[in-house]
Design an enzyme around this catalytic site. Sequence first.
Site, PDB file in Angstrom:
ATOM      1  N   CYS A 126      31.664  23.332  25.455  1.00  0.00           N
ATOM      2  CA  CYS A 126      33.002  23.822  25.797  1.00  0.00           C
ATOM      3  C   CYS A 126      33.035  25.320  26.079  1.00  0.00           C
ATOM      4  CB  CYS A 126      33.998  23.479  24.691  1.00  0.00           C
ATOM      5  SG  CYS A 126      33.777  24.470  23.209  1.00  0.00           S
TER       6      CYS A 126
ATOM      7  N   LYS B  18       0.879  -1.163   0.000  1.00  0.00           N
ATOM      8  CA  LYS B  18       0.000   0.000   0.000  1.00  0.00           C
ATOM      9  C   LYS B  18       0.919   1.216   0.000  1.00  0.00           C
ATOM     10  CE  LYS B  18      -4.297   1.751   1.928  1.00  0.00           C
ATOM     11  NZ  LYS B  18      -4.011   3.166   1.879  1.00  0.00           N
TER      12      LYS B  18
HETATM   13  S1  IVH Z   1      -6.448  -0.351  -4.958  1.00  0.00           S
HETATM   14  C1  IVH Z   1      -9.936  -1.199  -5.223  1.00  0.00           C
HETATM   15  N1  IVH Z   1      -3.935  -0.814  -4.383  1.00  0.00           N
HETATM   16  O1  IVH Z   1      -5.033   3.500  -1.111  1.00  0.00           O
HETATM   17  C2  IVH Z   1      -9.584  -0.022  -4.511  1.00  0.00           C
HETATM   18  N2  IVH Z   1      -4.882   1.229  -3.653  1.00  0.00           N
HETATM   19  O2  IVH Z   1      -7.645   3.494   0.412  1.00  0.00           O
HETATM   20  C3  IVH Z   1      -8.739   0.886  -5.320  1.00  0.00           C
HETATM   21  N3  IVH Z   1      -3.296   2.677  -2.484  1.00  0.00           N
HETATM   22  O3  IVH Z   1      -6.852   5.771  -2.995  1.00  0.00           O
HETATM   23  C4  IVH Z   1      -7.397   1.099  -4.793  1.00  0.00           C
HETATM   24  N4  IVH Z   1      -1.564   1.367  -2.666  1.00  0.00           N
HETATM   25  O4  IVH Z   1      -4.358   5.812  -3.275  1.00  0.00           O
HETATM   26  C5  IVH Z   1      -4.966   0.039  -4.274  1.00  0.00           C
HETATM   27  N5  IVH Z   1      -1.703  -1.352  -4.009  1.00  0.00           N
HETATM   28  C6  IVH Z   1      -2.736  -0.492  -3.895  1.00  0.00           C
HETATM   29  C7  IVH Z   1      -2.598   0.742  -3.252  1.00  0.00           C
HETATM   30  C8  IVH Z   1      -3.706   1.575  -3.137  1.00  0.00           C
HETATM   31  C9  IVH Z   1      -1.991   2.533  -2.231  1.00  0.00           C
HETATM   32  C10 IVH Z   1      -4.097   3.858  -2.073  1.00  0.00           C
HETATM   33  C11 IVH Z   1      -4.849   4.506  -3.187  1.00  0.00           C
HETATM   34  C12 IVH Z   1      -6.283   4.550  -2.762  1.00  0.00           C
HETATM   35  C13 IVH Z   1      -6.197   4.253  -1.308  1.00  0.00           C
HETATM   36  C14 IVH Z   1      -7.390   3.442  -0.923  1.00  0.00           C
END
Ligand code: IVH
Length: 708
Positions: A435, A137
């Site tokens: 110092c 994430k």
């Molecule tokens: S999928 C199906 N994958 O997290 C939902 N989001 O809380 C669509 N994010 O706005 C998002 N890493 O900015 C997805 N590997 C990842 C992610 C990711 C970061 C963020 C994204 C989104 C937020 C969702």
Amino acid sequence: MSQPDLFGGAAPAPAAAELSAPERAAQLRELLHAHAHRYYVLDDPSIPDAEYDKLFAELQAIEAAQPELLTPDSPTQRVLGKVLDGFTPVRHAVPMLSIRTETDTEASGAEAFDARIRRELGLTEADAPVAYAAELKFDGLAINLRYEHGVLVTAATRGDGEQGEEVTQNIRTVGQIPLRLHGATPEVLEVRGEVYMRRDDFEALNERQRAKGEKTFVNPRNAAAGAVRQLDPAIAAQRPLSFFAYGLGEVKGWDVPATHSAMLDALQAMGMPVCAHRTVALGATGPQGLVAFHQRMGALRDTLPFDIDGIVYKVDSRELQERLGFVSREPRWAVAHKYPAQEQLTQVDGIDIQVGRTGKLTPVARLKPVFVGGVTVTNATLHNLFELRRKRVRIGDTVIVRRAGDVIPEVVGVVAGERPAYVPNFRMPAHCPVCGSTVVREPGEVDHRCTGGLFCAAQRKQALLHFAQRRAVEVEGLGDKLVDQLVDSGLVRTLPDLYKLGVMKLAALDRMADKSAQNIVVALEKSKQTTLPRFLFGLGIRHVGEATAKDLARHFGQIDRIMDAPEEQLLAVRDVGPVVARSIRTFFDQPHNREVVEQLRAAGVTWTEHEPSAAADAANLPLFGKTLVLTGTLPTLSREEAKALIEEAGGKVAGSVSKKTHYVVAGEEAGSKLEKAQALGVPVLDEAGLQALLTTAGATPPEVPTQE
Ligand code: IVH
């Protein structure tokens, strides 16, 4: 701020308990609106995200328990992200969703997710296990990239999920984002992913801001968000951004692969950056596989070049995803497992001054201990007086502390409205707290320095630690506790004093067992055999890092030649400019520094000195005069190993790519350095290419650009 008291409830407000549910709900709505405005519109957050989430969850809980308290203007109903003046609103063809967060980060959390999915799909124990994709994430901001017939036509922020801002011009400056898909021209393909700033790019950006005495950014996500929404694309372009794809929006005329993981592979083949840290957990061990990935990445988190705030698990099969569908704005088929927050609130108990090796005075906030980024932090840097003032930090303030990666913890901001009645403004001392020497600030510099030099115990301690570190002459076991004792007891005043220590003197120190004393003596003895570059680096001459020490040693061969070299001769050394030459000259012009060298020699410290002819021999080495940059993870060599091999072959390893770079050696997950190399036309090699270079002794490899 017009209503500073609004933020008073950011920390658990003592008053909260006394409020009725309707009053608390109203207070939370106000608070959340105020924080959200600062976060989304002003790009100037006043509390950590986790704190915001806590308040948001509290409001959600009240509204769930007493639905009559839910108002149409509640932040839980309104989706945030006001479109700024100057950007064109874009309606998303397919709404951009968010992900549910699973608070239970143990195996049971993943098991509960799996159980829920199976229940919702109506599966029984007899049915086959569900496959899950697990990925990072990323902590940046979501972007929708719309490609028509393979060409990037619009890029838009998430906004409120329905409507975002058109930021195509700025996104075009992100080198990692292809302007044209490789080998694919579907009618419409919207790629979704995260725009982020690497930690090294963020640190460098803040370093530049600090040197200019300008406002620094709170964290990489904030810097990235600011860059994307920067109205002037020229400024955006100076703020290096990166991108990872993780999903799709509208698609027309492309056969979307049947699984999420295959879809990411396909995007990668089209030239989209896709993070290599991902896995598919299959079989009955599905949930355990997810948790193992969560743990593995948790251990790696600090070493990744970018911030992540958790792991996302997704049902891998697209067909099952479609069957599962959505609840409100969250897909049922995905869940996030978070990691400990990298930003936390705590209180400043005091502001101390630390004196570094070069005499730099750093204000450091002494904090109420707080668990942040996986460790307990008790103090955090405030960098310099100007930054401290800009952030308006005072003793007693509630501050946001950030600790991410191996970067030292820092205070990134103050929570307004929580200041005790009267606290005087912090002042830099006129005299060194260690110092007593005069403190000065050179014109045009932001740093204050102690003028005591090695007279100053703090500088002496740092100088000893610098000399004894692994990359210098290496005295095993000589850590900061021992150095404190040695200097405070007066046993060691200068570097050569180290070699006068015997077992007796050491064993007489507090908490020093005979065995440890003996080990130190052995380590000191061992350290006497060193090399000229290590010795030079260990002396701690300002601006002479490892690389410069190596260049000096190679160029001059002997220390006496360096000590006596006039500035013009020093300037002839590769990468030595006027500032470095001046600094070396100043160092060796001081009689006490020359004496240190003599006394170390007299104590038996020896180093392999090169005859001047060795310098000539160096010219025959395969990488003589070549500067290489390493990026990403190589298949077999560690970064240290690759660096050592390059240096043995006469080359130099630099930290950033410029037009003077001869080669970039790129491995997996190469980031902005690779992009920059491609933009500047610097040849890019893989590990095999590097190995080939190393063995072509003396040969000039084909694509070397002419040297400036
Ligand atoms: S999928 C199906 N994958 O997290 C939902 N989001 O809380 C669509 N994010 O706005 C998002 N890493 O900015 C997805 N590997 C990842 C992610 C990711 C970061 C963020 C994204 C989104 C937020 C969702």
